[in-house]
Scaffold this active site. Structure first.
Site, mmCIF file in Angstrom:
data_model
loop_
_atom_site.group_PDB
_atom_site.id
_atom_site.type_symbol
_atom_site.label_atom_id
_atom_site.label_comp_id
_atom_site.label_asym_id
_atom_site.label_seq_id
_atom_site.Cartn_x
_atom_site.Cartn_y
_atom_site.Cartn_z
ATOM 1 N N THR A 21 6.940 -12.710 5.590
ATOM 2 C CA THR A 21 6.312 -13.962 6.017
ATOM 3 C C THR A 21 7.133 -14.596 7.133
ATOM 4 O O THR A 21 8.323 -14.867 6.962
ATOM 5 C CB THR A 21 6.179 -14.923 4.829
ATOM 6 O OG1 THR A 21 5.265 -14.359 3.883
ATOM 7 C CG2 THR A 21 5.647 -16.277 5.268
ATOM 8 N N TYR A 27 2.440 -15.253 -7.044
ATOM 9 C CA TYR A 27 1.241 -15.791 -6.414
ATOM 10 C C TYR A 27 0.019 -15.565 -7.319
ATOM 11 O O TYR A 27 0.161 -15.179 -8.473
ATOM 12 C CB TYR A 27 1.082 -15.193 -5.017
ATOM 13 C CG TYR A 27 2.262 -15.562 -4.129
ATOM 14 C CD1 TYR A 27 2.581 -16.901 -3.883
ATOM 15 C CD2 TYR A 27 3.088 -14.588 -3.573
ATOM 16 C CE1 TYR A 27 3.674 -17.260 -3.102
ATOM 17 C CE2 TYR A 27 4.182 -14.937 -2.787
ATOM 18 C CZ TYR A 27 4.474 -16.272 -2.563
ATOM 19 O OH TYR A 27 5.561 -16.624 -1.801
ATOM 20 N N ASN A 72 5.104 -11.430 -6.941
ATOM 21 C CA ASN A 72 5.949 -12.538 -6.460
ATOM 22 C C ASN A 72 5.485 -13.939 -6.815
ATOM 23 O O ASN A 72 5.711 -14.900 -6.080
ATOM 24 C CB ASN A 72 6.124 -12.433 -4.942
ATOM 25 C CG ASN A 72 6.701 -11.090 -4.528
ATOM 26 O OD1 ASN A 72 6.130 -10.409 -3.695
ATOM 27 N ND2 ASN A 72 7.818 -10.684 -5.122
#
Length: 347
Positions: free
Chosen positions: A27, A179, A177
């Site tokens: 990211t 999410y 992770n």
């Protein structure tokens, strides 16, 4: 010792990678105000096209999936067109690239889309604030209804279709992770009592529905998945999670994915309820192509591959610091050390 990393690897009849080294999803928060990829992003990815496969930065499937500033999307035509410039640039250099499809769930923030509360399996907030925007405190999410879950499944499939329109070679569904998909898979964040909670089968249902919908839309050979059996980021572990992933991995074994990708920052971490490392647990439950990740060097990754612990290696931060990572490793050249200051620019 690293020579095997530079041998081709056949994912399936449609995709052969030039080497065993993947660029991990990273990211960067560098899209424009409309979450459209920029020319700088196209140049950044093209410089790394000698990776066997690039996995794009996580890309949000719809507006309420956004949890960080300037993360790219794949739900408007402008975003599709912006990503086409990226994929064209990578392909012009002979590379291959998958898009990572993302919804952040309870770690999204309404600041980004001007809407209501974020959505999640259950109305349980995560503590803390939004990275890079510490003034934004996480909110208590709204538990999604069964109807809304069906809409999400459809939106993942549409995002995958959009990714193919944008020229990607496939997609990696972000199920790791902490999410949205991962939130369904852990007892800490999933307290549902309907068909999407309680049992391993029910807690795995959403992940499998998304996988099946994406496969139906773009084909199994272009569909991959990332998972975090070990809860370590925005999530507390629970020994019962082991049973969820035991079931899920057995189901995935029969779905002919392009690959399965471990989601862990440092694979030296061990989890009691998994019996050790995430990659070793996943290898014990999944016999097809497995991608390892998490603070490996080329040498340690090559050793792990030779030992059969996984098939391919995804490299993260070293790729930020070294656009020519593959060439440097192959030549035995010294790598530039990563530092957080590098996040301010796309080298």
């Amino acid at each position: 010792m690293t020579a095997q990393l530079f041998q081709p690897y056949r994912l399936n009849d449609s995709l052969v990678l030039d080497n065993h080294i993947l660029m991990a999803p990273l990211t960067r928060c560098m899209a424009d105000a409309d979450l459209v990829p920029t020319q700088a992003m196209a140049d950044y990815y093209a410089r790394r096209a000698d990776a066997g496969l690039i996995i794009s930065e996580a890309t949000i499937i719809r507006p309420d999936g956004q949890g960080y500033p300037n993360t790219p999307g794949i739900f408007t035509q402008a975003q599709i067109d912006g990503w086409r410039k990226v994929t064209d640039a990578v392909h012009a250099k002979g590379g291959k690239i998958f898009m990572q499809l993302w919804h952040t769930g309870r770690v999204a923030h309404p600041f980004f889309w001007g809407g209501e509360a974020p959505i999640a399996p259950s109305a349980i907030a995560v503590e803390g604030t939004v990275p890079r925007m510490r003034e934004l405190v996480y909110q208590t999410p709204k538990a999604v209804t069964v109807t809304e879950i069906a809409e999400l499944v459809s939106d993942y499939a549409k995002a995958a279709e959009n990714a193919i329109e944008a020229g990607f070679d496939g997609v990696e569904i972000h199920g790791a992770n902490g999410y949205l998909i991962d939130q369904f898979l852990h007892h800490d964040s999933n307290r549902r009592e309907d068909e999407y909670g309680g049992s391993p089968e029910n807690m795995s249902r959403f992940a499998l529905e998304v996988v099946d919908a994406v496969i139906a839309r773009i084909g199994h050979e272009r569909t991959a998945l990332r998972l975090s059996p070990g809860a370590y980021f925005n999530m507390a572990g629970d020994a019962r999670d082991r049973e969820v992933f035991d079931y899920l991995l057995a189901e995935l074994e029969g779905r002919q994915l392009a690959y399965l990708h471990a989601g862990i920052f440092d694979d030296a971490m061990e989890f009691d309820y998994l019996g050790g490392r995430v990659s070793d647990y996943m290898r014990g439950k999944y016999g097809k192509t497995l991608v390892g990740v998490g603070s490996y060097t080329a040498h340690s990754a090559s050793l792990a591959i030779s030992e059969g612990r996984f098939n391919l290696i995804a490299i993260g931060r070293p790729f930020i610091a070294n656009h020519d990572y593959v060439a440097k490793v192959k030549a035995g050249s010294e790598l530039v050390a990563y530092s957080d200051e590098m996040l301010a620019n796309l080298y």
